[in-house]
Scaffold this motif. Sequence first.
Motif, short mmCIF file in Angstrom:
data_model
loop_
_atom_site.label_atom_id
_atom_site.label_comp_id
_atom_site.label_asym_id
_atom_site.label_seq_id
_atom_site.Cartn_x
_atom_site.Cartn_y
_atom_site.Cartn_z
N TYR A 235 -4.21 10.86 8.61
CA TYR A 235 -4.47 11.62 7.38
C TYR A 235 -4.49 10.69 6.17
CZ TYR A 235 0.41 11.47 5.70
OH TYR A 235 1.63 11.06 5.22
N ILE A 237 -4.06 10.61 1.95
CA ILE A 237 -3.70 11.28 0.69
C ILE A 237 -3.61 10.23 -0.40
CG2 ILE A 237 -1.92 12.55 -0.57
CD1 ILE A 237 -2.91 14.34 1.48
N HIS A 238 -4.42 10.38 -1.44
CA HIS A 238 -4.19 9.59 -2.64
C HIS A 238 -4.87 10.25 -3.83
CE1 HIS A 238 -7.58 7.40 -0.50
NE2 HIS A 238 -8.17 7.88 -1.56
N THR A 239 -4.40 9.86 -5.02
CA THR A 239 -4.90 10.50 -6.23
C THR A 239 -6.14 9.80 -6.78
OG1 THR A 239 -3.48 9.11 -7.56
CG2 THR A 239 -2.61 11.25 -6.91
N SER A 324 1.12 1.00 -7.90
CA SER A 324 -0.05 0.53 -7.14
C SER A 324 -1.08 -0.02 -8.11
CB SER A 324 -0.65 1.69 -6.36
OG SER A 324 -1.19 2.63 -7.26
N ASP A 326 -3.95 1.00 -8.60
CA ASP A 326 -4.65 2.07 -9.31
C ASP A 326 -3.75 2.82 -10.29
OD1 ASP A 326 -3.57 2.91 -6.68
OD2 ASP A 326 -4.14 4.91 -7.37
N HIS A 358 -6.02 3.15 3.54
CA HIS A 358 -4.58 3.25 3.79
C HIS A 358 -3.81 2.16 3.07
CE1 HIS A 358 -4.83 6.63 6.52
NE2 HIS A 358 -5.83 6.04 7.13
N ARG A 363 0.90 -2.18 1.68
CA ARG A 363 1.49 -0.92 1.28
C ARG A 363 2.95 -0.88 1.72
NH1 ARG A 363 -0.37 4.14 4.58
NH2 ARG A 363 0.74 5.09 2.84
N ALA A 375 5.56 5.62 0.08
CA ALA A 375 4.54 4.93 0.89
C ALA A 375 3.39 4.36 0.06
CB ALA A 375 4.00 5.88 1.96
N LYS A 377 0.38 2.75 -1.54
CA LYS A 377 -0.75 1.97 -1.04
C LYS A 377 -1.23 1.06 -2.17
CE LYS A 377 -2.89 5.97 0.34
NZ LYS A 377 -3.78 6.82 1.16
N TRP A 378 -1.89 -0.04 -1.82
CA TRP A 378 -2.38 -1.01 -2.83
C TRP A 378 -1.24 -1.41 -3.77
CZ3 TRP A 378 -4.68 4.08 -2.96
CH2 TRP A 378 -5.66 4.24 -1.99
N1 LIG Z 1 -1.55 4.21 -4.55
C1 LIG Z 1 -1.19 5.37 -3.96
N2 LIG Z 1 -0.35 5.36 -2.91
C2 LIG Z 1 0.02 6.51 -2.31
C3 LIG Z 1 -0.44 7.76 -2.78
C4 LIG Z 1 -1.33 7.75 -3.90
O1 LIG Z 1 -1.77 8.80 -4.37
N3 LIG Z 1 -1.68 6.54 -4.45
N4 LIG Z 1 -0.07 8.92 -2.15
C5 LIG Z 1 1.15 8.89 -1.37
C6 LIG Z 1 1.31 10.06 -0.52
S1 LIG Z 1 1.62 11.54 -1.31
C7 LIG Z 1 1.31 9.99 0.85
S2 LIG Z 1 1.72 11.31 1.79
C8 LIG Z 1 0.94 8.73 1.53
C9 LIG Z 1 -0.20 8.95 2.48
O2 LIG Z 1 -0.57 7.75 3.09
P1 LIG Z 1 -1.89 7.70 3.98
O3 LIG Z 1 -3.02 8.14 3.10
O4 LIG Z 1 -2.02 6.31 4.46
O5 LIG Z 1 -1.69 8.68 5.11
O6 LIG Z 1 0.56 7.72 0.62
C10 LIG Z 1 1.31 7.63 -0.55
N5 LIG Z 1 0.88 6.46 -1.26
#
Ligand SMILES: Nc1nc2c(c(=O)[nH]1)N[C@H]1C(S)=C(S)[C@@H](COP(=O)(O)O)O[C@H]1N2
Length: 515
Positions: A235, A237-239, A324, A326, A358, A363, A375, A377-378
């Motif tokens: 799955y 999820i990111h903004t 991150s 972003d 991801h 991350r 969690a 990312k970037w």
């Molecule tokens: N940069 C960044 N990291 C993020 C997010 C995000 O919106 N931006 N969303 C978080 C959320 S709410 C979740 S549940 C996980 C999802 O990681 P995935 O997309 O690798 O499954 O990343 C997290 N890391």
Amino acid sequence: MSPALGSRERVESVSRRWLAVAGAIAGAAGVGLSQAAASALRSEISPVQAVASVVRDLTPGPVALFLIHLVGSADKPLLLGGTAVVVLGVCAYAASWMHRFPLAPDLVFFALAAVGLVAVLRQPNPDIGSSLALMVGFITWIVTLRLLTAPLLGEVPGEDATDLRRRNFLKRTLWTVGGVAVLTLAGRFAGSGRRHVEQARRLLRLPVRHGVVPVGAAVGTPGVGPWRTPNKDFYIIHTTLAPPAISPPDWKLRIHGMVDRELTLTYQDLIDRQMTEAWITLCCVSNEVGGDLVGNAWWSGVLVRELLAEAGVHPGADAVKQTSQDGWTCGTPLPALTDGRNAMLAVAMNGQPLPVQHGFPVRMVVPGLYGYVSATKWLVDLEVTTFDSFSAFWTDRGWSEKGPVKTQSRIDVPGNGDTVKAGSVRIGGTAWAQHTGIEKVEFQLDGAAWQEADLGRVPSADTWVQWSGSVDVAPGQHRIVVRATDRSGYTQTSVRTDVVPDGATGWDSVPFDAE
Ligand SMILES: Nc1nc2c(c(=O)[nH]1)N[C@H]1C(S)=C(S)[C@@H](COP(=O)(O)O)O[C@H]1N2
Ligand SMILES: [Mo]
């Protein structure tokens, strides 16, 4: 056309329609070319994406929570498409007044561009490329509209003036569409920034293993998903609307705040260190009961606690604020990063360099915490601090400051509303309570006594556990309910709560038919 209209009005209403069409085409040309320019300039975000993200941020409470948190699926194209459609509509309307107010469209283009500029500049990392792309769009609007409307507005003598106008207009429209198409392709070709990063990623050879699914982890019940979630099915999820394209040599992580020594790490520094590898199940706080915003992978990376120990954390700190590239932020309880669990800066997922979506190149992954508090990312910045002194992206939007995962269980087979053959029916699914561990899973058929399920064997408390069982059913309607008990002794209750502010509770329940 009403016979009451005089011929002058008739001509006017016809040409207004044509002017509106010209406005929409000019609008599309401008939007298209600004997208192409953004891609050619390798800018992080195009003007349309920037405006769409402002629209998103201004969307009220619950709607926004829903939309923003599920960017993995259809809401992004919807948001982008919707924004573009509104822009085209405004262009068309403005152009339809051109015969009376020749400057009307120019003023409207100017206003739209101003909105775009504000949107671009309020991005966390506004780059010159987005602003230039905006200029390209603005100039395209003005020039294209003049070009298209000249035959509609100019003096054409003679009887078949209307026909001639239309023919000229159509000819110019075709030229415009062709020109925009060619330039868009050129822009895409030039815009290989993202492709460069993709290629750098493919060429990486990391000192990591692929991970071997432990014997007995999968229960083998058809319909229960794989124990290891393949990267392509994990799955998302990111903004952000445009996931950052960061090539490894450009990546840096700063560790600072309440520490003795600030650290700055490069990608090479990171992969030269001792790698930790582990199976960890990641899940989203927005996962509804029975939902699939959860996945299990083999992660490889560097232990966060070792880096924090090197930096020397001051007493009194209780949080790490993660940021991150972003501009997204989250707050992680310091103990979860230092208490001995496998909290890591991950560089690989299932033996592959992190996919861009991801979090490539680096991350965070923390067993036992929802993604929104852990969690990142970037990831580019870790600040050791106190929860009192900051707030993060989702806590600003009504979600809880702390986000330990809640014990959950899910039924995968039978599927909702499935029809099965009467008699003995295999059922199964998954359950998770990361970093606590699953002790037992029970299921209930049609409200009868709870029965204990067979569990798959898992390597640690940090992953999900598959469960299976069988029930005997007569023809007719039935319902299966599941609940898990974790190793702290807690058994899931039937109390259903919403995902906001800190994760859903309740039993998964699946109706099905036997015949
Ligand atoms: N940069 C960044 N990291 C993020 C997010 C995000 O919106 N931006 N969303 C978080 C959320 S709410 C979740 S549940 C996980 C999802 O990681 P995935 O997309 O690798 O499954 O990343 C997290 N890391
Ligand atoms: Mo999430």
